[in-house]
Design a protein around this motif. Structure first.
Motif, PDB file in Angstrom:
ATOM      1  N   TRP A  77       0.822  -1.213   0.000  1.00 57.51           N
ATOM      2  CA  TRP A  77       0.000   0.000   0.000  1.00 57.51           C
ATOM      3  C   TRP A  77       0.859   1.267   0.000  1.00 57.51           C
ATOM      4  O   TRP A  77       0.362   2.369   0.227  1.00 57.51           O
ATOM      5  CB  TRP A  77      -0.897   0.019   1.231  1.00 57.51           C
ATOM      6  CG  TRP A  77      -1.983  -1.011   1.205  1.00 57.51           C
ATOM      7  CD1 TRP A  77      -1.926  -2.287   1.674  1.00 57.51           C
ATOM      8  CD2 TRP A  77      -3.291  -0.849   0.667  1.00 57.51           C
ATOM      9  NE1 TRP A  77      -3.119  -2.935   1.466  1.00 57.51           N
ATOM     10  CE2 TRP A  77      -3.982  -2.078   0.863  1.00 57.51           C
ATOM     11  CE3 TRP A  77      -3.963   0.211   0.041  1.00 57.51           C
ATOM     12  CZ2 TRP A  77      -5.296  -2.256   0.448  1.00 57.51           C
ATOM     13  CZ3 TRP A  77      -5.287   0.024  -0.362  1.00 57.51           C
ATOM     14  CH2 TRP A  77      -5.933  -1.203  -0.161  1.00 57.51           C
TER      15      TRP A  77
ATOM     16  N   ASP B 179      -2.172   3.134  -3.027  1.00 59.29           N
ATOM     17  CA  ASP B 179      -3.079   2.195  -3.669  1.00 59.29           C
ATOM     18  C   ASP B 179      -2.490   0.805  -3.496  1.00 59.29           C
ATOM     19  O   ASP B 179      -1.288   0.648  -3.300  1.00 59.29           O
ATOM     20  CB  ASP B 179      -3.227   2.530  -5.157  1.00 59.29           C
ATOM     21  CG  ASP B 179      -4.439   1.863  -5.780  1.00 59.29           C
ATOM     22  OD1 ASP B 179      -5.220   1.241  -5.042  1.00 59.29           O
ATOM     23  OD2 ASP B 179      -4.604   1.972  -7.011  1.00 59.29           O
ATOM     24  N   ARG B 180      -3.328  -0.196  -3.562  1.00 55.37           N
ATOM     25  CA  ARG B 180      -2.836  -1.554  -3.360  1.00 55.37           C
ATOM     26  C   ARG B 180      -2.153  -2.065  -4.620  1.00 55.37           C
ATOM     27  O   ARG B 180      -2.796  -2.286  -5.644  1.00 55.37           O
ATOM     28  CB  ARG B 180      -3.979  -2.485  -2.950  1.00 55.37           C
ATOM     29  CG  ARG B 180      -3.504  -3.866  -2.520  1.00 55.37           C
ATOM     30  CD  ARG B 180      -4.662  -4.700  -2.008  1.00 55.37           C
ATOM     31  NE  ARG B 180      -4.227  -5.996  -1.539  1.00 55.37           N
ATOM     32  CZ  ARG B 180      -3.755  -6.245  -0.322  1.00 55.37           C
ATOM     33  NH1 ARG B 180      -3.652  -5.259   0.538  1.00 55.37           N
ATOM     34  NH2 ARG B 180      -3.396  -7.460   0.041  1.00 55.37           N
TER      35      ARG B 180
END
Length: 202
Positions: A47, A51-52
């Motif tokens: 992360w 964002d992943r």
């Protein structure tokens, strides 16, 4: 399992089928965490840029009794980074440092307790390049070697006989002499060879 010897690797890759852009390795002794807890800590890296990112984590644990008995764990994370050195890679690098510092705080020590000698640093770097890029260390030539005594860090550059270049930092995080960072230079990461099934090996 809490292992007596732990090695954690985080690789920045375009895709798992390719060799990585760069890899951060850390060796720790007596890490006071279960393997599952270490994996949870590594999840923060996915992360890092808000964002992943696509990622995989694999773990291998075991015991050995060869001269002396002990237990070990090897945890490898691959996290997507489309452009080496880009904004995403910078964020991932910062997250790796935070996570590794936290893990070191839960361990009794490192596989290297003090800055290695120049020859030891070169050997350690060659071992990591071999491990992550399948390179024959006998075909690597040291092109540059410098040491920062204050930071306790070696910066190294190697050339392969086929023209490829590799870089390494031994002591990649201040105060962690066993932490290494290795990377490939001057060419796009190549496809990893497809493993041959045991029943098809000649």
């Amino acid at each position: 399992m809490r292992a007596q010897e732990s090695r954690i690797s985080v690789a920045l890759v375009g895709h798992p089928i390719y060799y990585p852009y760069e890899v951060w390795d850390l060796g720790l002794d007596q890490l006071d965490m279960f393997t599952e807890e270490v994996i949870d800590e590594l999840d923060v890296i996915a992360w890092a840029d808000g964002d992943r990112n696509n990622h995989t984590v694999s773990a291998r644990t075991g015991k050995h009794s060869w001269g002396a008995a002990g237990s070990y764990s090897e945890i490898v994370m691959q996290v997507s980074s489309n452009v080496a050195g880009g904004v995403g890679a910078v964020a991932i690098t910062a997250a790796i440092k935070v996570v590794y510092e936290k893990l070191k705080g839960r361990a009794q020590g490192e596989s290297w307790n003090s800055i290695p000698s120049s020859d030891q640093a070169i050997g350690l770097a060659q071992d990591r390049i071999h491990r992550h890029y399948d390179v024959d260390v006998e075909k690597l030539t040291v092109m540059r070697s410098s040491v920062d005594a204050v930071a306790q860090r070696y910066d190294l550059e190697f050339t392969h006989e086929d023209g490829r270049k590799f870089g390494a930092t031994v002591g990649a995080i201040a105060g962690m002499p066993s932490c290494t960072r290795v990377w490939a230079e001057g060419f796009e990461p190549a496809l990893r060879p497809i493993p041959v099934p045991p029943d098809q090996e000649s």
